[in-house]
Design a protein around this motif. Structure first.
Motif, PDB file in Angstrom:
ATOM      1  N   HIS A   3       9.673  -0.219  -7.901  1.00 12.72           N
ATOM      2  CA  HIS A   3      10.130   0.451  -6.673  1.00 12.72           C
ATOM      3  C   HIS A   3      11.607   0.125  -6.396  1.00 12.72           C
ATOM      4  O   HIS A   3      12.413   1.028  -6.136  1.00 12.72           O
ATOM      5  CB  HIS A   3       9.241   0.013  -5.503  1.00 12.72           C
ATOM      6  N   TRP A  53      17.293   6.492  -5.973  1.00 15.74           N
ATOM      7  CA  TRP A  53      16.843   7.038  -4.678  1.00 15.74           C
ATOM      8  C   TRP A  53      17.332   6.189  -3.523  1.00 15.74           C
ATOM      9  O   TRP A  53      16.597   5.471  -2.918  1.00 15.74           O
ATOM     10  CB  TRP A  53      15.317   7.200  -4.709  1.00 15.74           C
ATOM     11  N   ALA A 110      14.002   1.715  -8.769  1.00 14.60           N
ATOM     12  CA  ALA A 110      14.070   3.171  -8.524  1.00 14.60           C
ATOM     13  C   ALA A 110      15.071   3.506  -7.417  1.00 14.60           C
ATOM     14  O   ALA A 110      15.668   4.590  -7.408  1.00 14.60           O
ATOM     15  CB  ALA A 110      12.685   3.715  -8.176  1.00 14.60           C
ATOM     16  N   HIS A 111      15.281   2.568  -6.485  1.00 12.28           N
ATOM     17  CA  HIS A 111      16.278   2.795  -5.415  1.00 12.28           C
ATOM     18  C   HIS A 111      17.696   2.947  -5.964  1.00 12.28           C
ATOM     19  O   HIS A 111      18.574   3.474  -5.274  1.00 12.28           O
ATOM     20  CB  HIS A 111      16.266   1.638  -4.425  1.00 12.28           C
ATOM     21  N   SER A 146      10.999   0.881 -15.067  1.00 11.40           N
ATOM     22  CA  SER A 146      11.620   1.724 -14.048  1.00 11.40           C
ATOM     23  C   SER A 146      12.923   2.340 -14.556  1.00 11.40           C
ATOM     24  O   SER A 146      13.191   3.516 -14.345  1.00 11.40           O
ATOM     25  CB  SER A 146      11.879   0.897 -12.782  1.00 11.40           C
ATOM     26  N   ASN A 194      13.151   6.446 -14.664  1.00  5.91           N
ATOM     27  CA  ASN A 194      14.171   7.135 -13.865  1.00  5.91           C
ATOM     28  C   ASN A 194      15.263   7.759 -14.730  1.00  5.91           C
ATOM     29  O   ASN A 194      15.706   8.871 -14.463  1.00  5.91           O
ATOM     30  CB  ASN A 194      14.801   6.163 -12.858  1.00  5.91           C
ATOM     31  N   SER A 214      10.987   6.338  -4.324  1.00  6.93           N
ATOM     32  CA  SER A 214      10.881   5.066  -5.050  1.00  6.93           C
ATOM     33  C   SER A 214       9.417   4.678  -5.227  1.00  6.93           C
ATOM     34  O   SER A 214       9.007   4.167  -6.273  1.00  6.93           O
ATOM     35  CB  SER A 214      11.633   3.955  -4.303  1.00  6.93           C
TER      36      SER A 214
END
Ligand code: ZN
Length: 391
Positions: A115, A122, A118-119, A50, A54, A142
């Motif tokens: 996920h 995001w 990714a936050h 991730s 990203n 995400s």
């Protein structure tokens, strides 16, 4: 902290073991309960994948460390991303017995980790204003990143199980809606819209306009709004960035995916396969493509032009006017050497569809066993089970 953060953080305290690793100069740490070592490697590789995706596609990671911290499932079965710190329930990863992913199991300790990391972009770099559609900027993105990382790891042909699960969950959960369902970009925050529909939409869009094109538009958007003070950004700003890179021929998709609730009813009607003298096979495929819209109470409608209504009256089924690009796929199977059958793509191409009833002929080099219209379930389709037909 090394950069400005939201006034949003967690305190976790326990007697922890620590697994450490590195991604470039970033310290990676998993704080876990002794005995819960089962999936630490899956989670560690999820963190790295991730951070890679990203930072490569959007912007640099803003912290010197990233930490996952286990908590007992008596406090819940979820994970939540605070700045560089992710409290993570034992019940959504640490004690999971992940089935063989080659045989259809989903490595969710890995997918959830991707996920949550990714936050950091995001939710913590791009901070949405507290208005309708805000969760598209955090949860949908995400979850999109999670699908893309899975795609890069497993291959495009393995994505159907993830996409179909999201689609079926979206279709089921929306039937329980008690208030209203709005379009993705103006959604009220319901899980089935922000996660399931949101991830399907961004995944399909990356396929339609190209992953690099979509991600470059998102990169420009991140650059414009990251670490913003009030007034914060909204989904309108993000969708405008996406519209700007979408060709005229596909602008309809932006309207369908973000601005309205649009569902397809695509299906294979008839297929015949004929062996040709030169060893090739000719497929004659009949299929239907149609789409409809729902208002926020779930009432069906087909667009608003009068001329179309008259046209539609003559047909057995109706549709919003079509000028849509839809995948047609033809497949065969090969034995993979371990006694399992592996699906092989013989043909996959987007066709421009303007009619509900369609008939096409395609010649392939090998004997086909399955045909599909939108065979990978990229589009939101009321019944995804009739998109494929075995010969
Ligand atoms: Zn989330």
């Amino acid at each position: 902290m090394d950069s400005k953060i939201l006034n949003f953080y967690a305190f976790n305290s326990a007697k922890y073991e620590v697994k450490k690793d590195k991604w470039n100069d970033v310290n990676l740490e998993i704080y876990y309960h002794k005995g819960h070592e089962y999936n630490l490697d899956r989670m560690m590789s999820g963190m790295k994948a991730s951070l890679d995706y990203n930072s490569k596609n959007f912007s640099p990671y803003q912290h010197k460390q990233a930490r996952i911290i286990e908590f007992p499932r008596t406090s819940g079965t979820f994970a939540q991303s605070f700045p560089n710190t992710i409290p993570f329930s034992e019940g959504v990863g640490f004690i999971a017995d992940v089935d063989d992913t080659e045989k259809g199991g989903v490595d969710y300790p890995f997918a959830i980790t991707v996920h949550e990391i990714a936050h950091q972009w995001w939710a913590h770099q791009v901070i949405g204003a507290d208005v309708l559609g805000a969760t598209m900027l955090s949860e949908s993105l995400s979850e999109y990143v999670s699908l893309k990382v899975l795609e890069h790891q497993h291959g495009k042909d393995k994505m159907r199980k993830f996409l179909k699960k999201s689609l079926d969950d979206y279709l089921t959960q929306r039937t329980f809606e008690k208030k209203r369902e709005k379009s993705l970009m103006y959604n009220d925050g319901q899980g089935y819209i922000r996660y399931q529909k949101g991830s399907l939409v961004f995944y399909a869009l990356s396929d339609y306009i190209g992953e690099n094109v979509l991600n470059d538009a998102l990169k420009q958007y991140v650059k414009k709004v990251q670490f913003q003070d009030a007034p914060y950004t909204t989904s309108i700003d993000m969708v405008n960035h996406i519209k700007a890179v979408t060709p005229d021929s596909l602008q309809y998709a932006i309207n369908d995916m973000f601005e309205t609730i649009t569902l397809y009813e695509n299906r294979i009607k008839e297929v015949t396969s004929t062996a040709l003298d030169n060893g090739k096979y000719q497929l004659d495929i009949e299929f239907e493509v149609s789409k409809y819209r729902n208002d926020e109470k779930g009432k069906k409608f087909y667009g608003d032009t009068l001329s179309y209504k008259t046209e539609a009256m003559r047909k057995p089924i109706y549709s919003v006017p079509l000028a849509d690009y839809i995948d047609i796929g033809i497949f065969t199977e090969e034995e993979d050497g371990e006694g399992e059958n592996k699906e092989i793509e013989l043909y996959l191409k987007k066709h421009k569809i303007t009619e509900i009833n369609n008939k096409i002929s395609i010649i392939v080099n090998q004997e086909p066993i399955e045909v599909g219209v939108d065979p990978y379930n990229k589009l939101i389709d009321t019944n995804s089970n009739d998109n494929r037909r075995r010969l």
